[in-house]
Design an enzyme around this catalytic site. Structure first.
Site, PDB file in Angstrom:
ATOM      1  N   GLY A   1      42.368  48.454  17.595  1.00  0.00           N
ATOM      2  CA  GLY A   1      41.510  49.545  17.959  1.00  0.00           C
ATOM      3  C   GLY A   1      41.495  49.925  19.400  1.00  0.00           C
ATOM      4  O   GLY A   1      41.554  49.042  20.136  1.00  0.00           O
ATOM      5  N   ALA A   2      40.855  51.094  19.740  1.00  0.00           N
ATOM      6  CA  ALA A   2      40.577  51.584  20.986  1.00  0.00           C
ATOM      7  C   ALA A   2      39.513  52.560  21.167  1.00  0.00           C
ATOM      8  O   ALA A   2      39.542  53.299  22.103  1.00  0.00           O
ATOM      9  CB  ALA A   2      42.154  52.414  21.396  1.00  0.00           C
ATOM     10  N   GLY A   3      38.651  52.653  20.119  1.00  0.00           N
ATOM     11  CA  GLY A   3      37.273  53.518  20.122  1.00  0.00           C
ATOM     12  C   GLY A   3      36.414  53.075  21.224  1.00  0.00           C
ATOM     13  O   GLY A   3      36.677  51.860  21.945  1.00  0.00           O
TER      14      GLY A   3
ATOM     15  N   THR B   1      22.788  54.858  19.594  1.00  0.00           N
ATOM     16  CA  THR B   1      23.915  54.672  18.493  1.00  0.00           C
ATOM     17  C   THR B   1      24.594  56.041  18.398  1.00  0.00           C
ATOM     18  O   THR B   1      24.427  56.735  19.134  1.00  0.00           O
ATOM     19  CB  THR B   1      23.418  53.818  17.392  1.00  0.00           C
ATOM     20  OG1 THR B   1      24.678  53.365  16.544  1.00  0.00           O
ATOM     21  CG2 THR B   1      22.492  54.758  16.611  1.00  0.00           C
TER      22      THR B   1
ATOM     23  N   ASN C   1      24.357  51.671  25.422  1.00  0.00           N
ATOM     24  CA  ASN C   1      23.860  51.568  23.985  1.00  0.00           C
ATOM     25  C   ASN C   1      22.406  51.001  24.349  1.00  0.00           C
ATOM     26  O   ASN C   1      21.614  50.818  23.265  1.00  0.00           O
ATOM     27  CB  ASN C   1      24.466  50.487  23.063  1.00  0.00           C
ATOM     28  CG  ASN C   1      24.539  49.133  23.606  1.00  0.00           C
ATOM     29  OD1 ASN C   1      24.076  48.849  24.706  1.00  0.00           O
ATOM     30  ND2 ASN C   1      24.509  48.301  22.272  1.00  0.00           N
TER      31      ASN C   1
ATOM     32  N   TYR D   1      30.530  44.202   9.599  1.00  0.00           N
ATOM     33  CA  TYR D   1      29.698  43.051   8.940  1.00  0.00           C
ATOM     34  C   TYR D   1      29.299  43.591   7.447  1.00  0.00           C
ATOM     35  O   TYR D   1      28.811  42.887   6.776  1.00  0.00           O
ATOM     36  CB  TYR D   1      28.522  42.707   9.666  1.00  0.00           C
ATOM     37  CG  TYR D   1      27.742  43.747  10.086  1.00  0.00           C
ATOM     38  CD1 TYR D   1      27.753  44.507  11.112  1.00  0.00           C
ATOM     39  CD2 TYR D   1      26.399  44.280   9.199  1.00  0.00           C
ATOM     40  CE1 TYR D   1      26.770  45.720  11.554  1.00  0.00           C
ATOM     41  CE2 TYR D   1      25.706  45.321   9.383  1.00  0.00           C
ATOM     42  CZ  TYR D   1      25.928  45.873  10.464  1.00  0.00           C
ATOM     43  OH  TYR D   1      24.898  46.991  10.860  1.00  0.00           O
TER      44      TYR D   1
ATOM     45  N   LYS E   1      26.328  57.688  22.601  1.00  0.00           N
ATOM     46  CA  LYS E   1      26.596  56.620  23.529  1.00  0.00           C
ATOM     47  C   LYS E   1      27.150  57.008  24.952  1.00  0.00           C
ATOM     48  O   LYS E   1      26.932  56.538  25.693  1.00  0.00           O
ATOM     49  CB  LYS E   1      27.429  55.627  22.877  1.00  0.00           C
ATOM     50  CG  LYS E   1      26.628  54.523  22.074  1.00  0.00           C
ATOM     51  CD  LYS E   1      27.486  53.497  21.416  1.00  0.00           C
ATOM     52  CE  LYS E   1      26.709  52.479  20.229  1.00  0.00           C
ATOM     53  NZ  LYS E   1      27.838  51.240  20.256  1.00  0.00           N
TER      54      LYS E   1
ATOM     55  N   ALA F   1      33.962  50.862  20.317  1.00  0.00           N
ATOM     56  CA  ALA F   1      33.433  49.387  20.135  1.00  0.00           C
ATOM     57  C   ALA F   1      34.951  48.602  21.005  1.00  0.00           C
ATOM     58  O   ALA F   1      34.480  47.497  21.351  1.00  0.00           O
ATOM     59  CB  ALA F   1      33.679  48.991  18.625  1.00  0.00           C
TER      60      ALA F   1
HETATM   61  P1  ATR Z   1      33.641  52.936  17.437  1.00  0.00           P
HETATM   62  O1  ATR Z   1      32.789  53.623  18.324  1.00  0.00           O
HETATM   63  O2  ATR Z   1      33.240  52.437  15.998  1.00  0.00           O
HETATM   64  O3  ATR Z   1      34.846  52.188  17.956  1.00  0.00           O
HETATM   65  P2  ATR Z   1      35.442  55.334  17.406  1.00  0.00           P
HETATM   66  O4  ATR Z   1      35.439  55.397  18.727  1.00  0.00           O
HETATM   67  O5  ATR Z   1      35.736  56.637  16.527  1.00  0.00           O
HETATM   68  O6  ATR Z   1      34.383  54.113  16.788  1.00  0.00           O
HETATM   69  O7  ATR Z   1      36.804  54.531  16.963  1.00  0.00           O
HETATM   70  C1  ATR Z   1      37.276  54.115  15.632  1.00  0.00           C
HETATM   71  C2  ATR Z   1      38.551  53.029  15.811  1.00  0.00           C
HETATM   72  O8  ATR Z   1      39.085  52.847  14.697  1.00  0.00           O
HETATM   73  C3  ATR Z   1      39.801  53.879  16.427  1.00  0.00           C
HETATM   74  O9  ATR Z   1      40.542  52.900  17.288  1.00  0.00           O
HETATM   75  C4  ATR Z   1      40.599  54.440  15.380  1.00  0.00           C
HETATM   76  O10 ATR Z   1      42.047  54.649  15.628  1.00  0.00           O
HETATM   77  P3  ATR Z   1      42.409  56.182  16.217  1.00  0.00           P
HETATM   78  O11 ATR Z   1      42.055  55.964  17.776  1.00  0.00           O
HETATM   79  O12 ATR Z   1      43.759  56.037  16.010  1.00  0.00           O
HETATM   80  O13 ATR Z   1      41.558  57.279  15.708  1.00  0.00           O
HETATM   81  C5  ATR Z   1      40.275  53.406  14.210  1.00  0.00           C
HETATM   82  N1  ATR Z   1      40.466  53.717  12.981  1.00  0.00           N
HETATM   83  C6  ATR Z   1      39.609  54.596  12.324  1.00  0.00           C
HETATM   84  N2  ATR Z   1      40.392  54.603  11.032  1.00  0.00           N
HETATM   85  C7  ATR Z   1      41.350  53.798  11.000  1.00  0.00           C
HETATM   86  C8  ATR Z   1      42.361  53.470   9.940  1.00  0.00           C
HETATM   87  N3  ATR Z   1      42.064  53.842   8.520  1.00  0.00           N
HETATM   88  N4  ATR Z   1      43.375  52.722  10.265  1.00  0.00           N
HETATM   89  C9  ATR Z   1      43.531  52.354  11.516  1.00  0.00           C
HETATM   90  N5  ATR Z   1      42.668  52.561  12.421  1.00  0.00           N
HETATM   91  C10 ATR Z   1      41.572  53.312  12.218  1.00  0.00           C
END
Ligand code: ATR
Length: 294
Positions: free
Chosen positions: A131-133, A67, A92, A229, A71, A135
């Site tokens: 989102g684009a992280g 985790t 993962n 969740y 990852k 997950a």
């Molecule tokens: P994970 O592995 O959980 O996806 P991550 O790779 O850090 O974690 O990605 C977090 C995601 O949440 C990203 O899409 C981030 O947007 P950015 O790429 O612009 O950073 C998004 N995110 C986090 N906080 C946010 C907020 N307050 N509003 C909108 N998007 C948010």
């Protein structure tokens, strides 16, 4: 539980690791399937990931979940990487092989199984991905692999969204993914969408946030899936429900990514529905699983 000389050991590495629900879930699966296996958390600092993976192999550990924040880093420490994990760019789950571990990503499979359980159709379905992280990449891969229609990617950082869309378009050989800045959501073509929310906006303790705040946006959505969740109903889900959408949180995805990992470690075993239901109940009743403002 009887631990003896033949007991298999599995676990999860992360930093921090204190709040993981995985030991609870996997030990339920082990008991329910009569498998001689225990599952424990391991706090592993980023600078010791390689030592941890090599040490785990030396200790005859059968499998590991991986985790945050390991990852990606763990991919350098494996003998083989499954195609889906390679396409997602994150691992993962580690499965013991003869000379080291093979890396998998069970998040995409877990999300797919969660949606299938709810009879949510993906093939040909136009989608909005928030989102684009990490997950989001797993969700994007699942959508492309399951034959989704167009996918509109909305992310705060446009660069990250563009990279995700480009990678997935290259992988699928089609112009499936398009990027739309979150405040330009009106540019999403008219239609009715399946939306998958993968950002951390709205996650406990930031429960008053949603990736898009305008109520009107949610009229585009017929089904809103949040992979968060805690809380069990996010602001994203509430806004979507208010606009008439069906909603679902990330608990089933959490469970099914675990089931998929468990079945990779124990190929002779199918985790029964009753064990999944028991794990679901335990997670819901867990103090960390109830950070819910209703
Ligand atoms: P994970 O592995 O959980 O996806 P991550 O790779 O850090 O974690 O990605 C977090 C995601 O949440 C990203 O899409 C981030 O947007 P950015 O790429 O612009 O950073 C998004 N995110 C986090 N906080 C946010 C907020 N307050 N509003 C909108 N998007 C948010």
């Amino acid at each position: 539980m009887k631990i003896n000389g033949t007991t298999k050991l599995c676990g999860v590495i992360g930093y921090p690791i204190e709040h993981t629900m995985s030991p609870l879930m996997h030990n339920v699966f082990a008991r329910a399937t009569g498998t001689d296996l225990v599952y424990v958390p391991f706090l592993v600092r980023p600078e010791t990931v390689r030592a941890a993976v090599e040490g785990a192999f030396a200790l005859n550990i059968q499998g590991l979940n991986v985790t945050v924040p390991h990852k990606q880093a763990v991919m350098e420490c494996l003998v083989e990487i499954d195609d889906a994990a390679r396409a997602i760019g994150a691992v993962n789950t580690l499965v013991r092989r003869e000379h080291g571990y093979q890396g998998y990503n069970t998040d995409a499979a877990g999300l797919l199984r969660a949606l299938q359980e709810e009879r949510i159709k993906i093939k040909g379905q136009d989608c909005i991905l928030l989102g684009a992280g990490g997950a989001a990449k797993a969700a994007a891969y699942m959508l492309a692999a399951a034959g989704a229609g167009h996918v509109y990617v909305l992310n705060r950082s446009r660069e990250r969204a563009r990279e995700l869309a480009e990678n997935m378009n290259r992988w699928s050989g089609r112009e499936l993914f398009a990027v739309i800045p979150p405040d330009h959501w009106r540019d999403i073509p008219q239609g009715s969408y399946l939306a998958i929310q993968t950002t951390s906006a709205g996650m406990y303790p930031r429960t008053d946030e949603a990736p898009v705040e305008e109520a009107e946006f949610y009229q585009k959505i017929h089904t809103a899936v949040d992979i968060i969740y805690t809380p069990s109903k996010t602001k994203f889900m509430k806004l979507a429900a208010r606009a008439g959408a069906r909603t679902m949180n990330g608990l089933a995805m959490l469970l099914y990514q675990g089931v998929t990992a468990y079945e990779l470690w124990n190929p002779e075993v199918t985790v029964p529905a009753a064990a999944i239901a028991e794990a679901r109940q335990l997670i819901q009743d867990h103090p960390g699983g109830r950070q819910d403002e209703g």
